[in-house]
Write an enzyme that holds these catalytic residues in place. Sequence first.
Site, PDB file in Angstrom:
ATOM      1  N   ASP A  96       0.845  -1.210   0.000  1.00  0.00           N
ATOM      2  CA  ASP A  96       0.000   0.000   0.000  1.00  0.00           C
ATOM      3  C   ASP A  96       0.863   1.236   0.000  1.00  0.00           C
ATOM      4  O   ASP A  96       1.233   1.723   1.041  1.00  0.00           O
ATOM      5  CB  ASP A  96      -0.912  -0.059   1.235  1.00  0.00           C
ATOM      6  CG  ASP A  96      -1.902   1.075   1.309  1.00  0.00           C
ATOM      7  OD1 ASP A  96      -2.107   1.747   0.294  1.00  0.00           O
ATOM      8  OD2 ASP A  96      -2.457   1.303   2.394  1.00  0.00           O
ATOM      9  N   GLU A 127      -2.491  10.448   0.928  1.00  0.00           N
ATOM     10  CA  GLU A 127      -3.720   9.643   0.943  1.00  0.00           C
ATOM     11  C   GLU A 127      -4.025   9.119   2.337  1.00  0.00           C
ATOM     12  O   GLU A 127      -5.181   8.986   2.723  1.00  0.00           O
ATOM     13  CB  GLU A 127      -3.597   8.465  -0.035  1.00  0.00           C
ATOM     14  CG  GLU A 127      -4.917   7.742  -0.321  1.00  0.00           C
ATOM     15  CD  GLU A 127      -5.255   6.609   0.650  1.00  0.00           C
ATOM     16  OE1 GLU A 127      -6.438   6.211   0.702  1.00  0.00           O
ATOM     17  OE2 GLU A 127      -4.362   6.122   1.361  1.00  0.00           O
ATOM     18  N   GLU A 128      -2.969   8.804   3.088  1.00  0.00           N
ATOM     19  CA  GLU A 128      -3.174   8.159   4.388  1.00  0.00           C
ATOM     20  C   GLU A 128      -3.623   9.139   5.470  1.00  0.00           C
ATOM     21  O   GLU A 128      -3.919   8.724   6.586  1.00  0.00           O
ATOM     22  CB  GLU A 128      -1.890   7.436   4.835  1.00  0.00           C
ATOM     23  CG  GLU A 128      -1.410   6.345   3.885  1.00  0.00           C
ATOM     24  CD  GLU A 128      -2.281   5.098   3.893  1.00  0.00           C
ATOM     25  OE1 GLU A 128      -3.333   5.093   4.554  1.00  0.00           O
ATOM     26  OE2 GLU A 128      -1.900   4.129   3.202  1.00  0.00           O
TER      27      GLU A 128
HETATM   28 ZN   LIG Z   1      -3.481   2.937   0.109  1.00  0.00          ZN
END
Ligand SMILES: [Zn+2]
Length: 338
Positions: A96, A127-128
Amino acid sequence: MTVEPVDIVSLTRSLVDIDSTTGREGAAGRWLADYLRGRGWSVEEQRVDATRFNVLAGVVQGFSPAVVFSTHFDCVPSFFPSRVEGDRLFGRGSCDAKGILAAQVAAAEQLRRDGESRIGLVFLVGEERGSDGARVADEAARGHGARFLINGEPTDNRLGLATRGILRLKLRASGRAAHSSFPELGESAIDTLIDALIELRSIALPGDPVLGQTHYTVGLISGGVAPNVVSPSAEAEVMFRTTSDAAEVRRAVAPLERRVTIEHVLEVPTVRLKTVPGFETAVFPYTTDIPFLASWGEPLLFGPGSIHEAHTADESVSIAELTAAAGQYVTLARALLE
Ligand SMILES: [Zn+2]
């Protein structure tokens, strides 16, 4: 123009070995931009803040792709470097989403080798934690004219049908402080909050035929001032994984307002995704950058690796799955370009 095939394992490892924990993606972004420029892509570094930028790339300058591959290159903590054991590639971000990014580059290069120029790459920071990279990319997307966005997150190489949304609410109870030897003189905010959380358990939450029932987690709770003081205040943060309009959840929990005030913290909508025949499909309980990339075309979700591997202490991905994903990204893009 000759386009060399991409070594997916080596590209993934190069990216994994640069620490790009959310907030410090600068070095990884610079490496990625140089790598793509070195392969002949027209690259744009899209500023998100003083040190961080998204990496956008097109086959030709001007960048008006029909199909865009997209994922993120920030990672959750803690950083650890890459290693290979048998078929598995380990390292923070291997699953990820740096392995996914490498598979997307490999697919894009295959398409470019076949003379396809209507493709683009959108690699994002943040994104996280709040999707700030995606928000900037969305603002700047207008005019790029992409028709389809193939977003990569770990889906075990299945196409997403839909993803759940998020609704975060803060429940706040207030009371009256008193010496704990005379509790009748006070009013416990903690007791009130507990009553509200117990009532929440019996509330029927909305469901959806594809995504299932809304569920929630009481992720944070705090309150009180000392063991010998009746608590004057207490609060809990509840995260709902929604399956329909968040307003329906708000309506369902409205009766709690007899006990506590409800503050709206964050909302991410549920997403319905485009599918292509011939691919296995599944629904996914997590959210992605997709809700923030509305200007980049109709969304699809597909990626190698399992969400159960993402964010774990010894994150890894199957090399065979990464390689298969590159081929399937090519198939997906071709189907969409037809
Ligand atoms: Zn991700």
